[in-house]
Design a protein around this motif. Structure first.
Motif, PDB file in Angstrom:
ATOM      1  N   GLY A  80       0.803  -1.216   0.000  1.00 46.21           N
ATOM      2  CA  GLY A  80       0.000   0.000   0.000  1.00 46.21           C
ATOM      3  C   GLY A  80       0.835   1.264   0.000  1.00 46.21           C
ATOM      4  O   GLY A  80       1.986   1.278  -0.464  1.00 46.21           O
ATOM      5  N   TYR A  81       0.256   2.311   0.521  1.00 52.32           N
ATOM      6  CA  TYR A  81       0.868   3.646   0.577  1.00 52.32           C
ATOM      7  C   TYR A  81       2.197   3.583   1.326  1.00 52.32           C
ATOM      8  O   TYR A  81       2.299   2.967   2.379  1.00 52.32           O
ATOM      9  CB  TYR A  81      -0.112   4.582   1.276  1.00 52.32           C
ATOM     10  CG  TYR A  81       0.343   6.015   1.429  1.00 52.32           C
ATOM     11  CD1 TYR A  81       0.872   6.725   0.360  1.00 52.32           C
ATOM     12  CD2 TYR A  81       0.194   6.657   2.652  1.00 52.32           C
ATOM     13  CE1 TYR A  81       1.256   8.045   0.511  1.00 52.32           C
ATOM     14  CE2 TYR A  81       0.561   7.984   2.812  1.00 52.32           C
ATOM     15  CZ  TYR A  81       1.096   8.678   1.737  1.00 52.32           C
ATOM     16  OH  TYR A  81       1.472   9.989   1.902  1.00 52.32           O
ATOM     17  N   SER A 157      -4.295  -2.336   2.183  1.00 51.61           N
ATOM     18  CA  SER A 157      -4.507  -0.888   2.152  1.00 51.61           C
ATOM     19  C   SER A 157      -4.744  -0.429   0.715  1.00 51.61           C
ATOM     20  O   SER A 157      -5.662  -0.907   0.063  1.00 51.61           O
ATOM     21  CB  SER A 157      -3.310  -0.183   2.796  1.00 51.61           C
ATOM     22  OG  SER A 157      -3.582   1.190   3.000  1.00 51.61           O
ATOM     23  N   ASP A 181      -7.758  -4.795   4.982  1.00 50.14           N
ATOM     24  CA  ASP A 181      -8.106  -3.431   5.384  1.00 50.14           C
ATOM     25  C   ASP A 181      -7.932  -2.461   4.202  1.00 50.14           C
ATOM     26  O   ASP A 181      -7.086  -1.561   4.245  1.00 50.14           O
ATOM     27  CB  ASP A 181      -7.259  -2.978   6.574  1.00 50.14           C
ATOM     28  CG  ASP A 181      -8.026  -2.010   7.473  1.00 50.14           C
ATOM     29  OD1 ASP A 181      -9.256  -2.150   7.583  1.00 50.14           O
ATOM     30  OD2 ASP A 181      -7.395  -1.112   8.070  1.00 50.14           O
ATOM     31  N   ALA A 183      -7.875   0.522   1.683  1.00 47.94           N
ATOM     32  CA  ALA A 183      -7.798   1.946   2.015  1.00 47.94           C
ATOM     33  C   ALA A 183      -9.132   2.641   1.792  1.00 47.94           C
ATOM     34  O   ALA A 183      -9.832   2.385   0.812  1.00 47.94           O
ATOM     35  CB  ALA A 183      -6.709   2.617   1.179  1.00 47.94           C
ATOM     36  N   ARG A 214      -8.005   4.366   8.575  1.00 45.08           N
ATOM     37  CA  ARG A 214      -7.503   4.177   7.218  1.00 45.08           C
ATOM     38  C   ARG A 214      -8.333   3.191   6.393  1.00 45.08           C
ATOM     39  O   ARG A 214      -8.222   3.160   5.175  1.00 45.08           O
ATOM     40  CB  ARG A 214      -6.057   3.688   7.282  1.00 45.08           C
ATOM     41  CG  ARG A 214      -5.086   4.691   7.888  1.00 45.08           C
ATOM     42  CD  ARG A 214      -3.809   3.973   8.345  1.00 45.08           C
ATOM     43  NE  ARG A 214      -2.787   4.899   8.793  1.00 45.08           N
ATOM     44  CZ  ARG A 214      -2.746   5.428  10.006  1.00 45.08           C
ATOM     45  NH1 ARG A 214      -3.683   5.121  10.895  1.00 45.08           N
ATOM     46  NH2 ARG A 214      -1.768   6.255  10.345  1.00 45.08           N
ATOM     47  N   GLY A 215      -9.126   2.344   7.058  1.00 45.12           N
ATOM     48  CA  GLY A 215      -9.846   1.294   6.350  1.00 45.12           C
ATOM     49  C   GLY A 215     -11.349   1.485   6.342  1.00 45.12           C
ATOM     50  O   GLY A 215     -11.896   2.364   7.003  1.00 45.12           O
ATOM     51  N   SER A 246      -2.072   3.187  12.858  1.00 45.31           N
ATOM     52  CA  SER A 246      -1.183   2.476  11.945  1.00 45.31           C
ATOM     53  C   SER A 246      -1.056   1.013  12.358  1.00 45.31           C
ATOM     54  O   SER A 246      -1.053   0.107  11.515  1.00 45.31           O
ATOM     55  CB  SER A 246       0.198   3.144  11.934  1.00 45.31           C
ATOM     56  OG  SER A 246       1.098   2.427  11.125  1.00 45.31           O
ATOM     57  N   HIS A 249      -4.239  -0.837  11.427  1.00 42.41           N
ATOM     58  CA  HIS A 249      -4.244  -1.075   9.987  1.00 42.41           C
ATOM     59  C   HIS A 249      -3.389  -2.296   9.635  1.00 42.41           C
ATOM     60  O   HIS A 249      -3.816  -3.176   8.883  1.00 42.41           O
ATOM     61  CB  HIS A 249      -3.709   0.176   9.306  1.00 42.41           C
ATOM     62  CG  HIS A 249      -4.040   0.319   7.864  1.00 42.41           C
ATOM     63  ND1 HIS A 249      -5.249  -0.039   7.308  1.00 42.41           N
ATOM     64  CD2 HIS A 249      -3.292   0.822   6.827  1.00 42.41           C
ATOM     65  CE1 HIS A 249      -5.248   0.234   6.011  1.00 42.41           C
ATOM     66  NE2 HIS A 249      -4.059   0.744   5.698  1.00 42.41           N
ATOM     67  N   GLU A 250      -2.192  -2.360  10.201  1.00 45.83           N
ATOM     68  CA  GLU A 250      -1.265  -3.442   9.853  1.00 45.83           C
ATOM     69  C   GLU A 250      -1.627  -4.767  10.505  1.00 45.83           C
ATOM     70  O   GLU A 250      -1.055  -5.801  10.151  1.00 45.83           O
ATOM     71  CB  GLU A 250       0.170  -3.064  10.222  1.00 45.83           C
ATOM     72  CG  GLU A 250       0.835  -2.183   9.192  1.00 45.83           C
ATOM     73  CD  GLU A 250       2.353  -2.328   9.196  1.00 45.83           C
ATOM     74  OE1 GLU A 250       2.895  -3.072  10.033  1.00 45.83           O
ATOM     75  OE2 GLU A 250       2.991  -1.687   8.340  1.00 45.83           O
TER      76      GLU A 250
END
Length: 389
Positions: A80-81, A157, A181, A183, A214-215, A246, A249-250
């Motif tokens: 992802g980003y 993401s 998850d 984005a 973020r998700g 963060s 998200h991970e």
């Protein structure tokens, strides 16, 4: 009232620069890249158990069938980003796959197109990445190097959205996509062709772990799993106090990696909606289903489960608790208990839709939804540069 409720959450998210989709909006170093495929900014690295320390850089127009012998399933991992080929989900999932599964793994690297702080431009660069990935997949399948039903895309993401957009350009429908998850910022509105949804493959499974950041919160696949309600993952405040979002998200790729070889498994129960589950109005007895790598492709709907706060995260099957008497007190109208499609907790409501963002670069916005035109290509002819507009 709504603004008052969300103000603390928005302030928390705004404090994390990496979660702010408008950071870098006017940074001259942030560019929307146009071009052809193959593209110097998008590379593909092939791993097998025997070549894991020395992966092969693939040329999508000059593929060697012997690199894929003997035939095995192919897993394509999409970061992802701010990522690259050794970034999540690769760093978590690829080693476990190679240790425990007889597969090939391709790690895509499009890091130059999604560099910090250029999130908005990164979103606009995804169609190029998706076309280049589709070019590789089409050539693998057209030349009978890899069977189409052996290909599985796993995107984290922004990589989840790349997987969804790749479905716009492949010649044959993908068999399976896993979204870790996917984005949310800049993907809420607009057509399904811009984001991952269940129409992108025969089977789409999604894991949500940061739905207030973020998700996504709303469902995006044939089956959607919400560990710990998909919002706040236990242990993340301690693991990353400065930016627990963060960590949330991970957790999606970390859970998925563990699911490949877990002896107890991530087991969830189905509920009609996230909101009903939040109100504790779902049955707490009955069948449970596995989340992750070994999910059944027959599953449909939304599933909920709990995890541990540190590795190993899987807790196995949940105990049965008979709550039928409690549920009997409520008469739910299941036609009205789903969260509306237009509702999502947002990072910043002013930047929900990409079409409304005025980036100071030249860009053909129609390119986001453009599909490859295959009508003038011979069946056995590989994609050439001039076919990618």
């Amino acid at each position: 009232m709504k603004s008052t409720v969300w103000l603390p959450l928005l302030a928390f998210i705004w404090g994390s620069a990496s979660a702010n989709p408008i950071v870098g909006l006017f940074d001259p170093a942030c560019q929307v890249v146009t071009g052809e495929c193959p593209n110097k900014n998008v590379s593909f690295w092939l791993y097998s158990n025997s070549t894991r320390e020395n992966p092969k850089l693939l040329n999508p127009l000059d593929l060697n069938p012997w690199d894929f012998q003997p035939p095995r399933p192919l897993k394509i991992l999409i970061h992802g980003y701010t990522g690259y080929r050794d970034f999540a989900p690769n760093s978590y999932i690829r080693p476990v796959l190679l240790d425990h599964e007889d597969v090939y793994v391709i790690s895509i690297d499009y890091g130059p197109l999604v560099a910090y702080p250029c999130y908005i431009q990164a979103v606009q660069n995804l169609p190029l990445v998706s076309r280049c990935l589709a070019q590789l997949i089409n050539n693998l399948v057209d030349r009978a190097i890899v069977a189409n039903d052996q290909i599985h895309l796993i995107g984290f993401s922004l990589g989840g959205q790349v997987a969804g957009q790749t479905a716009n350009y492949v010649k044959r429908k993908l068999k399976r996509i896993t979204g870790l998850d996917p984005a949310k910022p800049l993907f809420i509105l607009g057509p399904d062709s811009r984001r991952l949804d269940q129409g992108d493959a025969d089977f789409v499974d999604v894991i949500h772990t940061d739905a207030f950041g973020r998700g996504y919160l709303r469902s995006a696949g044939h089956v959607d799993f919400y560990p710990n309600f998909g919002v706040k993952q236990p242990g993340c405040m301690e693991e990353n106090m400065q930016d627990p979002g963060s960590c949330n998200h991970e957790r999606a790729p970390r859970f998925y990696a563990e699911s490949i070889n877990s002896t107890v498994g991530f087991w969830g129960r189905q509920c009609t909606s996230w909101l009903v589950q939040l109100l504790a109005l779902c049955p707490t007895t009955g069948a449970q289903s596995l989340m992750g790598y070994r999910v059944s492709n027959e599953l449909r709907g939304s599933y909920f489960l709990q995890t541990a706060g540190k590795s190993p995260f899987a807790l196995g099957k949940m105990p049965d608790v008979d709550n039928r008497q409690t549920l009997a007190k409520f008469h739910l109208n299941f036609k009205h208990n789903e969260i509306a499609n237009g509702y999502e907790p947002q990072l910043l409501e002013a930047f929900l839709e990409l079409d409304k963002v005025k980036v100071v670069v030249n860009m053909d916005k129609a390119d986001l939804d453009k599909q490859l035109n295959w009508t003038h290509r011979a069946e056995d002819e590989p994609l050439s540069k001039n076919l990618i507009k």
